[in-house]
Write a protein that holds these residues in place. Structure first.
Motif, PDB file in Angstrom:
ATOM      1  N   ARG A   3       0.839  -1.185   0.000  1.00  0.00           N
ATOM      2  CA  ARG A   3       0.000   0.000   0.000  1.00  0.00           C
ATOM      3  C   ARG A   3       0.883   1.247   0.000  1.00  0.00           C
ATOM      4  NH1 ARG A   3      -4.468   0.899   4.084  1.00  0.00           N
ATOM      5  NH2 ARG A   3      -5.405   1.976   2.306  1.00  0.00           N
ATOM      6  N   VAL A   4       0.618   2.153  -0.953  1.00  0.00           N
ATOM      7  CA  VAL A   4       1.369   3.390  -1.090  1.00  0.00           C
ATOM      8  C   VAL A   4       0.436   4.564  -0.855  1.00  0.00           C
ATOM      9  CG1 VAL A   4       2.769   4.821  -2.628  1.00  0.00           C
ATOM     10  CG2 VAL A   4       2.917   2.319  -2.774  1.00  0.00           C
ATOM     11  N   VAL A   6       0.317   8.636  -1.454  1.00  0.00           N
ATOM     12  CA  VAL A   6       0.951   9.790  -2.080  1.00  0.00           C
ATOM     13  C   VAL A   6       0.256  11.028  -1.530  1.00  0.00           C
ATOM     14  CG1 VAL A   6       1.627  10.922  -4.214  1.00  0.00           C
ATOM     15  CG2 VAL A   6       1.370   8.431  -4.162  1.00  0.00           C
ATOM     16  N   ILE A  32      -0.175  -4.102  -5.715  1.00  0.00           N
ATOM     17  CA  ILE A  32       0.171  -2.746  -5.277  1.00  0.00           C
ATOM     18  C   ILE A  32      -0.988  -1.791  -5.503  1.00  0.00           C
ATOM     19  CG2 ILE A  32       1.312  -2.258  -7.500  1.00  0.00           C
ATOM     20  CD1 ILE A  32       3.162  -0.321  -5.903  1.00  0.00           C
ATOM     21  N   ALA A  34      -2.227   2.487  -4.681  1.00  0.00           N
ATOM     22  CA  ALA A  34      -1.763   3.834  -4.324  1.00  0.00           C
ATOM     23  C   ALA A  34      -2.968   4.714  -4.054  1.00  0.00           C
ATOM     24  CB  ALA A  34      -0.911   4.425  -5.443  1.00  0.00           C
ATOM     25  N   TYR A 145       0.177   2.445   5.818  1.00  0.00           N
ATOM     26  CA  TYR A 145       0.756   2.229   4.492  1.00  0.00           C
ATOM     27  C   TYR A 145       2.170   1.678   4.610  1.00  0.00           C
ATOM     28  CZ  TYR A 145      -3.153   4.927   2.677  1.00  0.00           C
ATOM     29  OH  TYR A 145      -4.418   5.362   2.360  1.00  0.00           O
ATOM     30  N   ASP A 146       2.564   0.955   3.560  1.00  0.00           N
ATOM     31  CA  ASP A 146       3.927   0.434   3.492  1.00  0.00           C
ATOM     32  C   ASP A 146       4.904   1.482   2.981  1.00  0.00           C
ATOM     33  OD1 ASP A 146       3.278  -2.518   4.025  1.00  0.00           O
ATOM     34  OD2 ASP A 146       1.972  -2.054   2.321  1.00  0.00           O
ATOM     35  N   GLU A 147       4.429   2.385   2.123  1.00  0.00           N
ATOM     36  CA  GLU A 147       5.267   3.412   1.513  1.00  0.00           C
ATOM     37  C   GLU A 147       4.507   4.737   1.518  1.00  0.00           C
ATOM     38  OE1 GLU A 147       8.334   3.257   0.091  1.00  0.00           O
ATOM     39  OE2 GLU A 147       8.715   1.090   0.006  1.00  0.00           O
ATOM     40  N   LEU A 149       4.902   8.690  -0.242  1.00  0.00           N
ATOM     41  CA  LEU A 149       5.588   9.644  -1.115  1.00  0.00           C
ATOM     42  C   LEU A 149       4.971  11.013  -0.878  1.00  0.00           C
ATOM     43  CD1 LEU A 149       7.522  10.320  -3.477  1.00  0.00           C
ATOM     44  CD2 LEU A 149       5.616   9.819  -5.026  1.00  0.00           C
ATOM     45  N   SER A 514      11.245   3.772   3.168  1.00  0.00           N
ATOM     46  CA  SER A 514       9.845   3.796   2.721  1.00  0.00           C
ATOM     47  C   SER A 514       9.171   5.152   2.887  1.00  0.00           C
ATOM     48  CB  SER A 514       9.011   2.693   3.394  1.00  0.00           C
ATOM     49  OG  SER A 514       8.945   2.844   4.794  1.00  0.00           O
ATOM     50  N   TRP A 543      12.563   6.554  -7.709  1.00  0.00           N
ATOM     51  CA  TRP A 543      11.585   6.079  -6.732  1.00  0.00           C
ATOM     52  C   TRP A 543      10.738   4.968  -7.343  1.00  0.00           C
ATOM     53  CZ3 TRP A 543       6.203   6.167  -7.072  1.00  0.00           C
ATOM     54  CH2 TRP A 543       5.512   5.812  -5.908  1.00  0.00           C
ATOM     55  N   ILE A 547      10.261   1.045  -6.021  1.00  0.00           N
ATOM     56  CA  ILE A 547       8.967   0.448  -5.682  1.00  0.00           C
ATOM     57  C   ILE A 547       8.666  -0.736  -6.595  1.00  0.00           C
ATOM     58  CG2 ILE A 547       6.493   0.881  -5.444  1.00  0.00           C
ATOM     59  CD1 ILE A 547       8.215   2.339  -3.390  1.00  0.00           C
TER      60      ILE A 547
END
Length: 566
Positions: A3-4, A6, A32, A34, A145-147, A149, A514, A543, A547
């Motif tokens: 899970r990302v 932004v 994945i 976002a 979330y895992d990441e 941005l 991350s 980036w 990912i």
């Protein structure tokens, strides 16, 4: 599933997610997702809103705008050809059309991308570590979330577009927050036809306000629409514009118009200095860590400007050029007279000019070789022509506090010379000055009693109000990240320090795994993020590569069968 989150949905977010999409196969949607957090429509974000008046034009060459991908190979120019053919070939088309293009690319990504993308129409107020994951918080609650941005751009991530520091807001302004794509404070109900308008700022946003209050209210222009360097454009009032509009700024200066054509010999000269510029950059990186001086850079740029002057047949001293860089005041090369102090011919009416209006008028003439070359024109050629190389040369180079302050001063002045309005916008401003509607405030002048105040100063880049350690965080989002040590701002800078793949560096200098940032929040360690040119910076590409590698590793990991109960 990775899970990302932004934070920020403008062009930098779009470019990063498109780069990620291009690196993944279609079946990756199962692995994945976002979530894009932005109160405004994603893709266009707050700056490039589709509902802006068409009189607000792009301030850069439309040829740099490119959000193409394997989903759609059309850049902005190609998209215009079928979506808005009436604007095909225009160098500075309406900004709203740029927003339409960016929004459309995001919608394609949502519907057909190799990443499961969802728009979350909320502002993010905090991001903090929660074990191995990140907790993203806002009025919506919190999500893990895992990441993450961070790509907040002008929005800064808070509930409001900008939380001004004490003393920064213009007391009594009709717009309590910056004019970033929203102009509701400029309606006739707020500013009547008999108003005196006082605008804080004399740069691109102030020019937008002046045009919205005149052309935007039915005013028109008589004279040639392009190619005429002199004051042949005349403003025809509609009767609905304010009685008076005044620009007021600390510098008391206007931006120089872009030069629509650069002599080929000047371009060739700039190319010859690129190797010397990169050599100076290598010397910065091999110097002792506490050096932080940029003297070698300035020597190269000064020599380049002097060679350009010789090509134009007007030698100029390094001292005159350096004085212009430090003060922002342009003079005729080879003389000590202000470039704005130009005597007019008998066919030109009106009072003798000097100062910022005269300099603006003279700058148009210089662009067409109808007036002596100025130090401002020479610096504009050098700074804009070598800008991409400057971004690479100065990338994350540490500067001493003194060198940092000097660079900030010089860069601000040279950007005023190099990245001003298109020539047609400059002609319109001159027509408003000639009509007696537009004025420049004198030093120390205060608004007239009862004047309507407009704040046309936009928030600076980075995450601090001033360089560290004096500046405070510009939003609660960054205040929290800084307080917990997840991110770091070096002394003398305003922006987050990141690795080349966008990964944020922590207070202790380690990588904050991350958590990444791209664009305006990282300005100062990296240069030039106020651009739609995605080719100038590579963080979003690296980036996406990181990912994508994580997704590939997840996909290649065999699923472990559940243990059977005995």
């Amino acid at each position: 599933m990775i899970r990302v989150a932004v934070v920020g949905g403008g062009p930098k977010c779009l470019f990063a997610l498109l780069a990620l999409h291009d690196r993944l196969p279609a079946h990756s949607r199962a692995h994945i997702s976002a979530d894009v957090y932005d109160p405004f429509p994603p893709g266009s974000g707050s700056v490039w809103r589709e509902d802006q008046p068409h009189l607000l034009r792009l301030n850069v060459n439309a040829g740099i705008v490119d959000a193409s991908s394997t989903l759609n190979e059309a850049d902005f120019a190609g998209w215009l050809a079928h979506a808005a053919p009436g604007f095909t070939g225009e160098k500075y088309p309406p900004r709203a059309l740029v927003g339409c293009y960016l929004r459309e690319q995001f919608q394609l990504l949502e519907e057909h991308g190799n990443v499961a993308v969802t728009h979350a129409p909320h502002a993010v107020t905090a991001v903090d570590r929660e074990g191995a994951k990140w907790q993203v918080q806002g009025a919506f609650g919190s999500e893990l979330y895992d990441e993450v941005l961070v790509a907040t751009g002008h929005g800064l991530g808070d509930v409001k577009p900008w939380q001004p520091q004490p003393g920064q807001a213009l007391t009594g302004a009709l717009n309590p927050y910056p004019l970033i794509g929203s102009y509701s404070s400029l309606t006739t109900s707020c500013i009547g036809a008999d108003s005196n308008v006082w605008i804080r700022g004399s740069a691109l946003t102030a020019y937008d306000v002046a045009l919205l209050l005149t052309e935007g209210r039915g005013g028109s222009w008589q004279g040639p629409t392009n190619g005429a360097p002199t004051r042949e454009l005349r403003y025809v009032p509609s009767g609905r514009e304010p009685k008076s509009i005044t620009f007021a700024s600390r510098s008391g200066l206007l931006m120089n118009p872009k030069s629509e054509a650069v002599p080929p010999a000047i371009t060739a000269c700039l190319d010859r200095f690129k190797a010397s510029l990169h050599l100076a950059g290598n010397q910065f990186r091999t110097a002792r860590p506490d050096a932080g001086q940029l003297n070698g850079l300035w020597v190269v740029l000064l020599r380049c400007a002097q060679d350009c002057a010789l090509i134009m047949g007007t030698p100029v001293s390094a001292l005159a050029l350096w004085r212009a860089a430090l003060t922002g005041v342009s003079v005729a090369a080879g003389s000590g007279s202000l470039s704005g102090a130009r005597s007019r011919g008998p066919e030109e009416s009106g009072p003798q000019e000097s100062g910022p209006v005269g300099e603006l008028r003279n700058s148009l003439l210089v662009n067409y070789c109808q007036a002596p070359v100025t130090t401002g024109w020479l610096w504009a050629r050098v700074w804009s022509g070598l800008y991409a190389d400057l971004i690479a040369v100065l990338d994350r180079v540490p500067k001493s506090p003194q060198a940092g302050r000097q660079f900030a001063t010089v860069a601000r002045n040279l950007e005023r010379f190099a990245f001003g309005p298109p020539e047609q916008t400059a002609r319109k401003l001159l027509a408003l000055f000639d009509a007696g509607i537009l004025h420049m405030a004198r030093g120390g002048e205060d608004p007239a009693q009862g004047a309507e105040l407009i704040d046309a100063v936009t928030p600076g880049p980075g995450v601090l109000s001033r360089p560290a350690p004096e500046g405070g965080p510009t939003s609660g989002l960054f205040a929290g990240l800084l307080a917990h040590g997840h991110v770091w701002v070096r002394a003398g800078e305003r922006g987050l320090l990141t690795d080349p793949d966008g990964t944020c560096l922590a207070r202790d200098g380690s990588r904050t795994l991350s958590l990444a940032a791209v664009g305006r929040p990282t300005e100062d360690p990296t240069l030039g993020h106020d651009t739609l040119n995605r080719g100038l910076h590579g963080e979003h590409q690296r980036w996406a590569q990181r990912i994508a590698a994580r997704v590939t590793a997840l996909e290649s990991t065999p699923t472990q069968p559940r243990a059977l109960k005995e």
